[in-house]
Motif scaffolding. Structure first.
Motif, PDB file in Angstrom:
ATOM      1  N   LYS B 212       4.155  36.006 -65.702  1.00 22.11           N
ATOM      2  CA  LYS B 212       4.686  36.632 -66.309  1.00 22.11           C
ATOM      3  C   LYS B 212       3.903  35.536 -67.986  1.00 22.11           C
ATOM      4  O   LYS B 212       3.426  36.314 -68.638  1.00 22.11           O
ATOM      5  CB  LYS B 212       6.181  37.396 -66.338  1.00 22.11           C
ATOM      6  N   CYS B 213       3.808  34.858 -66.881  1.00 22.14           N
ATOM      7  CA  CYS B 213       4.224  34.005 -68.143  1.00 22.14           C
ATOM      8  C   CYS B 213       2.497  33.430 -69.008  1.00 22.14           C
ATOM      9  O   CYS B 213       2.029  33.939 -67.852  1.00 22.14           O
ATOM     10  CB  CYS B 213       4.443  31.477 -68.420  1.00 22.14           C
ATOM     11  N   LEU B 214       2.696  32.695 -70.407  1.00 23.50           N
ATOM     12  CA  LEU B 214       0.820  32.976 -70.834  1.00 23.50           C
ATOM     13  C   LEU B 214       1.122  30.942 -71.445  1.00 23.50           C
ATOM     14  O   LEU B 214       2.059  30.945 -72.047  1.00 23.50           O
ATOM     15  CB  LEU B 214       0.913  33.178 -71.695  1.00 23.50           C
ATOM     16  N   TYR B 215       0.965  30.473 -70.837  1.00 26.81           N
ATOM     17  CA  TYR B 215      -0.074  28.874 -71.453  1.00 26.81           C
ATOM     18  C   TYR B 215       0.497  28.613 -73.537  1.00 26.81           C
ATOM     19  O   TYR B 215      -0.086  29.834 -73.890  1.00 26.81           O
ATOM     20  CB  TYR B 215      -0.580  27.983 -71.383  1.00 26.81           C
ATOM     21  N   ASP B 216       1.173  28.328 -74.343  1.00 27.76           N
ATOM     22  CA  ASP B 216       1.457  28.048 -75.330  1.00 27.76           C
ATOM     23  C   ASP B 216       2.413  27.037 -75.165  1.00 27.76           C
ATOM     24  O   ASP B 216       2.786  26.221 -75.161  1.00 27.76           O
ATOM     25  CB  ASP B 216       2.714  29.043 -75.527  1.00 27.76           C
ATOM     26  N   GLN B 217       1.225  25.985 -76.046  1.00 25.88           N
ATOM     27  CA  GLN B 217       1.654  24.424 -76.378  1.00 25.88           C
ATOM     28  C   GLN B 217       3.500  24.142 -76.884  1.00 25.88           C
ATOM     29  O   GLN B 217       4.174  22.893 -76.408  1.00 25.88           O
ATOM     30  CB  GLN B 217       0.467  23.986 -77.590  1.00 25.88           C
ATOM     31  N   GLU B 218       3.834  25.088 -77.719  1.00 26.59           N
ATOM     32  CA  GLU B 218       4.592  25.094 -77.671  1.00 26.59           C
ATOM     33  C   GLU B 218       6.153  25.713 -76.490  1.00 26.59           C
ATOM     34  O   GLU B 218       7.156  24.781 -76.058  1.00 26.59           O
ATOM     35  CB  GLU B 218       5.730  25.455 -78.869  1.00 26.59           C
ATOM     36  N   ASP B 219       5.958  27.149 -76.501  1.00 28.55           N
ATOM     37  CA  ASP B 219       6.864  27.853 -75.571  1.00 28.55           C
ATOM     38  C   ASP B 219       6.871  27.447 -74.209  1.00 28.55           C
ATOM     39  O   ASP B 219       8.070  27.806 -73.287  1.00 28.55           O
ATOM     40  CB  ASP B 219       6.682  29.313 -76.314  1.00 28.55           C
ATOM     41  N   SER B 220       6.089  27.863 -73.780  1.00 27.45           N
ATOM     42  CA  SER B 220       5.462  27.410 -71.976  1.00 27.45           C
ATOM     43  C   SER B 220       4.334  26.680 -71.703  1.00 27.45           C
ATOM     44  O   SER B 220       3.844  26.854 -71.526  1.00 27.45           O
ATOM     45  CB  SER B 220       5.463  28.978 -71.839  1.00 27.45           C
ATOM     46  N   PRO B 221       4.670  24.917 -72.129  1.00 27.94           N
ATOM     47  CA  PRO B 221       3.710  23.568 -72.194  1.00 27.94           C
ATOM     48  C   PRO B 221       3.736  24.036 -70.435  1.00 27.94           C
ATOM     49  O   PRO B 221       2.660  23.180 -70.677  1.00 27.94           O
ATOM     50  CB  PRO B 221       4.542  22.570 -72.663  1.00 27.94           C
ATOM     51  N   LEU B 222       4.544  24.203 -69.642  1.00 29.59           N
ATOM     52  CA  LEU B 222       4.070  24.066 -67.871  1.00 29.59           C
ATOM     53  C   LEU B 222       3.735  25.243 -67.885  1.00 29.59           C
ATOM     54  O   LEU B 222       3.156  25.172 -66.521  1.00 29.59           O
ATOM     55  CB  LEU B 222       4.715  23.680 -67.398  1.00 29.59           C
TER      56      LEU B 222
END
Lengths: 394, 394, 394
Positions: B212-222
């Motif tokens: 589901k995830c997509l990289y985002d520097q703040e919300d999902s940095p991993l």
């Protein structure tokens, strides 16, 4: 006498200890000791600091390389002329730091899947018994059908037919013209510790310069464009030899930078040497020649899948980035100083040994240096006596 | 007096030397000296140990990267619609740490080996004399036949015909849809010195989350899944520019780990920046755009070998692993302490200089600190005298 | 009394200071102190020098790897027999340090550009409304045309048709024969700091030996030829599992060399382990299986471009070079000694604390060790008195 507890702190802050020392007026010992100390000093300043730059910390870089070949090759095999351009002779095409430039090849056209006899030599047979059906030979081209072909006296195999015959390597190499190809290298390095990023297109190496220049160790050591022939020569190979059977060459981009100076002085140096040499061999160049791989182009003809098999002999080029940046850092500096002071201590110890065990007047010096605490009788020193009494007064 | 030889050993074990010291009760010197010593102490504890973690040894990792693109591109060139999937737009296909995503291209279909005129421009000619037969031009597409073609006024060459015309780069780029491709990165690092192995799929990053995830520097940095458009933006490029002429982007996976804490805290950080920038350039992003390579698909038609030549403009992505793990180690710790003690010695030396050369009462302190050994006259110190006599008694 | 200025230099050279010391004849303190000092000595010699080789400086290598697979695969899918040779099953072909050996595949032949229904499952639809024209689905194969195909009840897409159906992975894997392929590795390393170059074809590993040998951890640990089946086993995988869904294996070539010995002893060690494992997983091998990529062979048929799409499941092999060479160097040696001396100082400090604060006779020892400078009354020491007077005489 004051108690230690009450004004320990004021004591601590307003007084300080300095060791009492004997000032030995003795030329021999004095000179010896000074020389040792000067030696240590010379070592620390001269060697650690100036020569080994012990006041700097060092870092290696993360780097990225892009390569691009230019040039056109020409072959004339039994009358059929052919042109080879970048898309034909570079593997892989996308400009990696490691790639192969084809200089010679053995082509086997129109291979189809089917049964055909193996090559004479390793796979000879006198009867079907010699060709066990369904089995493979390590050096074979396919799966043996169990038949021994009379005409060739070799085992029949299920394989891409006809099987490749690579016994004769074209000589002279078909693509001698490769000598004139040019290689353009783009390389960028980043020293994370010092947050410095550099590209091999340093100051002054602009597009205008690049369009004209060609690398030369003396005249243009910063030009990122290399003639393949030069690379081979500089790495100690003979071009015709390596072009025929192939070989591997390392292009080392050496970034040795002293970042205490202006970053402009951080420039790459290019070195070239053969790879995979056998340490035994006298002639390293000879040892490391020989590089080839197989490559197939597939196509359909008359609804049948066919392929053109190329055994490619070529020059494999590995672009290796080697980097070491150094910059002033307080930690190694003080560590060096600190341990230097330690070594100074060693010097004093040596002098004391001379003083206390080698000199004729050693007993005298011993008495000067040491004060004994155990008994009055063993105490050579009036002062200690007075102390004793002073203490006993309490 | 006992001889040194007989009971040297018992002496050695049952006695120990401690330096005699003068306890200088002097506020100025005391304070100066204490401050220097406190400074050294603060430096050693605060800087070396806490800030620079001088009690740790460090190690870099050996790593391995696997990348996978997802997404479908669509082009509509003069009415002919076409779909581009992973097998079409990623070079090489097998998921290396360095690969190219095609975003624009110039296609030259149905090239055959033959003679045809060069492109107008660099290869113009007025007569056959301008086209030396059998020779090559550095920027040419093939070997000149020696003829000057009247219609085009350019030299005729033996080459893949028709020759590619790459003067006009399609604008807007044909595969703007590349912006929505996604990149999945798998990375594992091993710190051999500490025998620690980590993957960028750290605790909590399971298949369910990844789907589901997509990289985002703040919300999902991993999250190890990146949108190509985001990568370009985060590295400071304008997507349309880089998509048109191509460019190189470095994805730095930063493993900076303090293994004194639980290994769970050893997590990757992703950084993005353009590569091959020219240090001169103000606008680094502009400087480093421009990336292309040529790629050919070969096929047979009517028994004639033909090829489709693609000049591929694309985004080259280099996934660079940068790692530094630190862990407590006794050696650097004691080295730091030891050299710290050494620097303490320096502090004392400084204080002594103050004491012996700057203070008004320096003569007095000198006499306290030093004892002279050469002659009675120079000896200010009754004790030395008594020693002398004591010695002379022998 | 002579002035300090006139003969400072002669003083400096002909005299030297050595600290005056109290020789404490006290068994307890003596033993304690000696033990501490011996401890420090043991640490410096035993640990720093012998165990950690603190007298050496270290360097890592720049390296280059070349790999070559050998062996023939055989498949029999629904009666059609087929042979797979190196040119067919290795990606990329040119022998990189990172490559993939195909062990299983899903083939989709004769794909043309056109409109066709998506696969049932993710793309089901009941009416055209469910298939927004011109849009893409992340997991889709192409661009939706806006039609919902009645027969399949899935959206129609513009794509390479027919679309690939990869729901069923062939089991058992089609190329189980891959187990018998052999891998030949050529690796050369250079330690720039020590100017040492080594190849994994070390002394004794000549062509004659290579032609016969096969790597075995016990019997032939230096043979650079590996059986793929062995590699998989040694890295803890089950071959059939990894062959079916693919997986990534790291071959670590470990160059740990002590160059104080003859360079002949600098030999590589080969280790094998699965990559991309999830640290959570108990069963690391399970965790890191699953590796595939798509690959297309393009061809023309009846003037129409077609392609054969291969979804390749395979064993990705990363050859990772890990190197650490150590050699005697004067700098770390003297740094270690120096800081060792520093730590010696610490030992003395500890002893003094015992002596001056814990022993019953501490007052006595304090008087022996220290001399006070401020006032007559506090001065326990005749000598200081005499000095005072001596000074006042001036």
């Amino acid at each position: 006498m004051k108690s230690q507890i009450t004004n320990a702190l004021s004591d601590f802050f307003f007084e300080y200890e300095t060791p009492r020392q004997v000032l030995v007026r003795n030329r021999r010992v004095g000179v010896v000791c000074r020389l040792i100390q000067l030696g240590v000093l010379a070592y620390i300043i001269g060697w650690v600091f100036i020569y080994e730059k012990g006041y700097q910390s060092s870092d290696t870089a993360v780097s990225s390389v892009f390569s691009k070949m230019k040039g056109v090759g020409y072959t004339n095999v039994t009358g059929t002329e052919r042109i080879w351009d970048v898309a034909d002779y570079v593997f892989p095409p996308q400009g990696d730091s490691s790639f192969v430039v084809m200089t010679n090849y053995i082509i086997t056209e129109g291979q189809k899947m089917g049964n055909c006899p193996e090559l004479p030599g390793k796979h000879n047979c006198s009867s079907d018994a010699d060709c066990e059906g369904g089995s493979f030979k390590r050096t074979g081209h396919g799966q043996m059908t169990g038949k021994c072909v009379n005409t060739t006296k070799t085992c029949e195999v299920l394989a891409w037919c006809p099987v490749e015959d690579d016994n004769n390597i074209p000589d002279p190499p078909l693509l001698m013209s490769a000598e004139n190809y040019t290689l353009f290298i783009k390389n960028s390095v980043t020293f994370p510790l010092f947050e410095v990023t550099r590209s091999n297109l340093v100051e002054g190496i602009d597009n205008n310069y690049i369009s004209k220049c060609l690398y030369d160790q003396e005249d243009s050591p910063l030009c990122p464009i290399f003639k393949l022939g030069d690379i081979v020569k500089m790495s100690g190979f003979n071009f015709e030899t390596i072009a025929k059977v192939g070989g591997a060459i390392g292009i080392v981009i050496d970034w040795t930078c002293n970042l205490d100076f202006n970053v402009k002085h951080c420039k790459p140096m290019y070195n070239f040497h053969g790879l995979y040499g056998n340490p035994d061999e006298k002639d390293k160049a000879r040892a490391s020649v020989g590089y080839n791989f197989r490559f197939a182009k597939h196509y359909m003809e008359d609804k049948v899948q066919q392929r053109t098999l190329l055994k490619v002999f070529g020059i494999r080029i590995d672009i290796i980035v080697q980097s070491l940046a150094r910059k002033f850092d307080i930690i190694p500096t003080l560590t060096a100083i600190g341990s230097g002071v330690g070594i100074f201590g060693v010097a004093t110890v040596v002098c004391d040994l001379v003083l206390l065990y080698l000199l004729p007047k050693r007993e005298f010096y011993k008495n000067m240096k040491f004060k004994y605490t155990d008994t009055q009788t063993q105490d050579p020193d009036s002062e200690a006596g007075s102390t004793e009494t002073e203490v006993s007064k309490k």
